[in-house]
Structure formats: structure tokens, C-alpha cells
Design an enzyme around this catalytic site. Structure first.
Site, PDB file in Angstrom:
ATOM      1  N   TRP A  89       1.018  -1.169  -0.061  1.00  0.00           N
ATOM      2  CA  TRP A  89       0.000   0.075   0.225  1.00  0.00           C
ATOM      3  C   TRP A  89       0.977   1.302   0.034  1.00  0.00           C
ATOM      4  O   TRP A  89       0.658   2.333  -0.589  1.00  0.00           O
ATOM      5  CB  TRP A  89      -1.016   0.001   1.227  1.00  0.00           C
ATOM      6  CG  TRP A  89      -2.015  -1.013   0.935  1.00  0.00           C
ATOM      7  CD1 TRP A  89      -2.160  -2.181   1.890  1.00  0.00           C
ATOM      8  CD2 TRP A  89      -2.866  -1.494   0.111  1.00  0.00           C
ATOM      9  NE1 TRP A  89      -2.995  -3.070   1.510  1.00  0.00           N
ATOM     10  CE2 TRP A  89      -3.612  -2.489   0.484  1.00  0.00           C
ATOM     11  CE3 TRP A  89      -3.183  -0.830  -1.247  1.00  0.00           C
ATOM     12  CZ2 TRP A  89      -4.467  -2.971  -0.314  1.00  0.00           C
ATOM     13  CZ3 TRP A  89      -4.312  -1.296  -1.960  1.00  0.00           C
ATOM     14  CH2 TRP A  89      -4.886  -2.429  -1.572  1.00  0.00           C
TER      15      TRP A  89
ATOM     16  N   ASP B 144      -1.629   6.809   6.062  1.00  0.00           N
ATOM     17  CA  ASP B 144      -2.934   5.882   5.837  1.00  0.00           C
ATOM     18  C   ASP B 144      -2.930   5.050   7.021  1.00  0.00           C
ATOM     19  O   ASP B 144      -1.953   4.186   7.200  1.00  0.00           O
ATOM     20  CB  ASP B 144      -2.217   4.947   4.685  1.00  0.00           C
ATOM     21  CG  ASP B 144      -3.153   4.309   4.270  1.00  0.00           C
ATOM     22  OD1 ASP B 144      -4.296   3.980   4.799  1.00  0.00           O
ATOM     23  OD2 ASP B 144      -2.837   3.296   3.283  1.00  0.00           O
TER      24      ASP B 144
ATOM     25  N   LYS C 191     -12.283  -1.565   7.099  1.00  0.00           N
ATOM     26  CA  LYS C 191     -11.202  -2.513   8.008  1.00  0.00           C
ATOM     27  C   LYS C 191     -11.446  -2.554   9.282  1.00  0.00           C
ATOM     28  O   LYS C 191     -11.766  -3.441  10.104  1.00  0.00           O
ATOM     29  CB  LYS C 191      -9.667  -2.087   7.749  1.00  0.00           C
ATOM     30  CG  LYS C 191      -9.167  -2.021   6.315  1.00  0.00           C
ATOM     31  CD  LYS C 191      -8.621  -3.361   5.827  1.00  0.00           C
ATOM     32  CE  LYS C 191      -8.441  -3.282   4.321  1.00  0.00           C
ATOM     33  NZ  LYS C 191      -7.740  -2.171   3.765  1.00  0.00           N
TER      34      LYS C 191
HETATM   35  C1  LIG Z   1      -7.256  -1.891   2.356  1.00  0.00           C
HETATM   36  C2  LIG Z   1      -5.879  -0.845   2.387  1.00  0.00           C
HETATM   37  C3  LIG Z   1      -6.034   0.131   1.361  1.00  0.00           C
HETATM   38  C4  LIG Z   1      -6.810  -0.006  -0.022  1.00  0.00           C
HETATM   39  O1  LIG Z   1      -8.261   0.512   0.197  1.00  0.00           O
HETATM   40  P1  LIG Z   1      -9.191   0.568  -0.713  1.00  0.00           P
HETATM   41  O2  LIG Z   1     -10.432   0.918   0.040  1.00  0.00           O
HETATM   42  O3  LIG Z   1      -9.675  -0.878  -1.271  1.00  0.00           O
HETATM   43  O4  LIG Z   1      -8.957   1.536  -1.623  1.00  0.00           O
HETATM   44  C5  LIG Z   1      -4.950   1.113   1.279  1.00  0.00           C
HETATM   45  N1  LIG Z   1      -4.200   1.260   2.391  1.00  0.00           N
HETATM   46  C6  LIG Z   1      -4.245   0.229   3.397  1.00  0.00           C
HETATM   47  C7  LIG Z   1      -3.161   0.307   4.511  1.00  0.00           C
HETATM   48  C8  LIG Z   1      -5.274  -0.928   3.431  1.00  0.00           C
HETATM   49  O5  LIG Z   1      -5.295  -1.822   4.301  1.00  0.00           O
END
Ligand SMILES: *Cc1c(COP(=O)(O)O)cnc(C)c1O
Length: 363
Positions: free
Chosen positions: A108, A175, A199
């Protein structure tokens, strides 16, 4: 734990979208049919009604309360997933030619830096790919002219997590998609935090963005209106129709976190669950952990079978016993057990028992 129609117990270890509190699911289901006795579905109410404004206000206030942030920060609920923020962050924080620093400790982070390079000079200052992203690279230098440093606080796919955030002279951007609200951290260290909801916070379709207002400058380039944080702040997250239902589910989950005891309690539970899990993992030589111990994620445990030829058999056993979502990410393989806020300790206990049984049979 849920009971499937055929009477089998299910344990949901999905990495995302993932397990949500049962009470949130029940309340959201009721609201789909009748929102708070209004006779309307939450899917049918206008986003400019007082009803939705209350939902949005409670969601924002809960975020500020949990993060202990003052009014120098703004809370936004925006469309899309974290992937949208990979683009939206540099679009709002970088002039063409300006530099931003990125930590690439996993898939990511790499994707985030790649998107940033479309808008400026994205410099990868730390890269843990030399050891297959099995650790967090902590010694690095941020260029003096960087506008910000971007980190991924929890690497969902690789199973690593920052347990102490880097000290830096530039604004810190994170993030936090997969460990947001899993424990008490010093959110004031950050100038911008974003997270896709699915998540640990709610349903897919909405992003939480928390931004310190003073990092938003007038840029020497046009920014499309729907992408512009400043316009979203002016419009109070109501520039256009927000993902109403996804915001509603996030609000319910935030309310649940507060009612359960807030981030201190979420942290205690996370440490209890992940502590039990890793202790079991380390005691069983039939399994192999690759991640550096000090960087292990409390949210996503990634591990392998010492003998890879046993992996399919172990996964088959998991399936038979109702363990959902434990197959590792498609590019990494192995096993991944996600232990988000709503996952009961009992699910981890059952999984650990299954690992022990398997180890005895193979030992
Ligand atoms: C799942 C995830 C993403 C991607 O998320 P989307 O909602 O599918 O765009 C980005 N960063 C992290 C840390 C993630 O766990």
C-alpha cells in the site's frame, strides 16, 4: 462468531471488508427498514435533512473525541477508498515539482508513492523490500525540502505495524486504514490521517480524512472541486451526496467504540488477542513467522507453514472448521489472521486451538 444457516459456527478473520460489531449490524439492519421511527429507510432520507446532519455531526464529533483533537483539525467523510487518497493527498499538498517523502514498507505504501509521483517529486526514503517487507525500516533521512512524510501505520498485507511513529521535521501524513481506532496513539503527531472505513470502522465506500487545516495552502495549479479538501471543509462534507449509508455505519461503529470504553479498551483487547496469537504461533515449529518481532502487527498476523506443502491442508482444515478469510494476500501467500476491533477474543482462542491440534498431528 456467527451461526450459518446449516448450523456451523463461523469465525470471521477477513482482512477487509471485515468483521463489524453484531450490535452495529443489527441497528443498521433496522435502520434500512425504518430509520429511528421516521417511517423512512436510512437509504431514503435526503443528505441535507436534519436526520443525516445529526448522523454526520455525531460521526465527526466521535472521531475528534477518540483522537483527542481540537478545532485546528477538520474531520471529513469522503467518497472512495484509501486508494482515492493516494491521489487526493498529493493533489492537495503538492505543487508541481515539489517533493514529498514516502516510506515503502509494503504494497500500500508503494502504491501511495506511485500515485504521488503523478503530482510531484515523490522520494521513497525507506524501503523494506530487501527483506520482502517483513520489517519496518526506521533509519532514514527525509529531504529538507519535503512537504510531508507519508507512512502506512499498519501494513495490512505484510503484517507489520509502526509501534513508534517516526520523528520528523516535516508534516506527517498517514494511511491508517487497517489500524485506525485499534489503540490509543498520539494523533496530534499527524497533519493528515486517512482511512478507508471497511477495515476497522464501517462499511466500504467512505474514507475518513482528518486534516490539520494549516497544512492546506493555495496551490499554483487547479485542483478539481470534488478533490479539493478546502472545498469539502467549506461544505462540511456535504459538497455533493456523501455515501450516506457508509457514513451511518461508521457513526454506529464509532458510537460502539466509545460505549465499549474507547481506544484504551480497544488497545487492551488488541494486545490481548494478538499477544495470545503470537505466543501460540511462536510455540509451534510447524508454523513459521517471517515478520520481525518488534514490528508485528496487532491487526493482521501473517505467517507460513514451515513445510509449504502443508499449506493447502491447513487452509482446508480452516475452511472445514468455519475460519473465514485466513488465506494470505494473493501476492504473498501463507496465512493471514486479521484481528480487528470487532473480533472476539474467543475467535482467536478457537483459531489457536486449531493450530495446536494441527501441530500435534503433524509433529
Ligand atoms: C485496504 C487498504 C488500502 C486500500 O483500500 P481501498 O479502500 O480498497 O482503496 C490502502 N491502504 C491500506 C493500509 C489498506 O489496508
Amino acid at each position: 462468531m456467527r451461526i450459518q444457516a446449516i448450523g456451523m459456527k463461523l469465525y470471521n478473520f477477513n482482512s477487509g471488508p471485515s468483521i463489524l460489531p453484531q450490535s452495529v449490524l443489527e441497528e443498521a439492519s433496522r435502520a434500512v427498514l425504518d430509520f429511528n421511527g421516521t417511517g423512512l429507510s436510512v437509504l431514503e432520507i435526503g443528505h441535507r435533512t436534519a436526520w443525516f446532519q445529526d448522523i454526520l455531526d455525531e460521526a465527526k464529533e466521535s472521531v475528534k473525541k477518540l483522537m483527542q483533537l481540537d478545532d485546528t483539525y477538520e474531520v471529513l467523510f469522503l467518497h472512495g477508498g484509501a486508494t482515492t487518497q493516494f491521489m487526493q493527498v498529493p493533489m492537495n499538498l503538492l505543487n508541481p515539482g515539489e517533493t514529498a517523502a514516502y516510506c515503502d514498507n509494503g504494497i500500500w505504501g508503494k502504491k501511495a508513492s506511485r500515485e504521488a509521483s503523478l503530482f510531484g517529486n515523490a522520494v521513497v526514503v525507506a524501503d523494506s523490500s530487501d527483506k520482502g517487507h517483513t520489517y519496518i525500516k526506521k533509519d532514514f533521512t527525509v529531504p529538507g525540502n519535503a512537504q510531508y512524510l507519508h507512512i502506512t501505520t499498519n501494513n495490512t498485507v505484510e503484517g507489520t505495524q509502526w509501534h513508534q511513529y517516526p520523528e520528523t521535521h516535516v508534516p506527517l501524513v498517514a494511511d491508517m486504514s487497517s489500524d485506525i481506532f485499534s489503540t490509543q496513539v498520539d494523533f496530534k503527531k499527524f497533519s493528515l490521517i486517512y482511512a478507508g472505513a471497511q477495515k476497522n470502522m464501517g462499511a466500504a465506500g467512505v474514507n475518513l480524512v482528518v486534516v490539520k487545516k494549516n497544512i492546506l495552502r493555495t496551490l499554483q495549479k487547479p485542483v478539481p472541486t470534488i478533490m479539493d479538501y478546502r472545498k469539502h471543509i467549506e461544505a462540511g462534507s456535504l459538497m455533493n451526496t456523501p455515501p450516506v449509508f457508509a457514513v451511518y455505519v461508521s457513526m454506529l461503529t464509532l458510537r460502539w467504540i466509545l460505549a465499549e470504553g474507547g481506544l484504551e479498551e480497544m488497545g487492551r483487547r488488541s494486545r490481548e488477542k494478538s499477544g495470545l496469537f503470537y505466543k501460540t504461533l511462536d510455540s509451534l515449529p510447524v508454523f513459521k513467522a517471517m515478520v520481525a518481532k518488534e514490528d508485528r502487527s496487532e491487526m493482521n498476523a501473517v505467517f507460513f507453514l514451515a513445510d509449504p506443502s502443508l499449506e493447502a491442508e491447513f487452509l482446508e482444515l480452516c475452511k472445514k472448521e468455519g475460519m473465514i478469510g485466513v488465506k494470505g494476500y494473493r501476492t504473498i501467500g501463507g496465512i493471514r489472521v486479521s484481528m480487528y476491533n470487532a473480533l472476539p477474543l474467543q475467535s482467536v482462542q478457537v483459531f489457536c486451538d486449531l493450530m495446536k491440534d494441527f501441530a500435534i498431528r503433524k509433529g
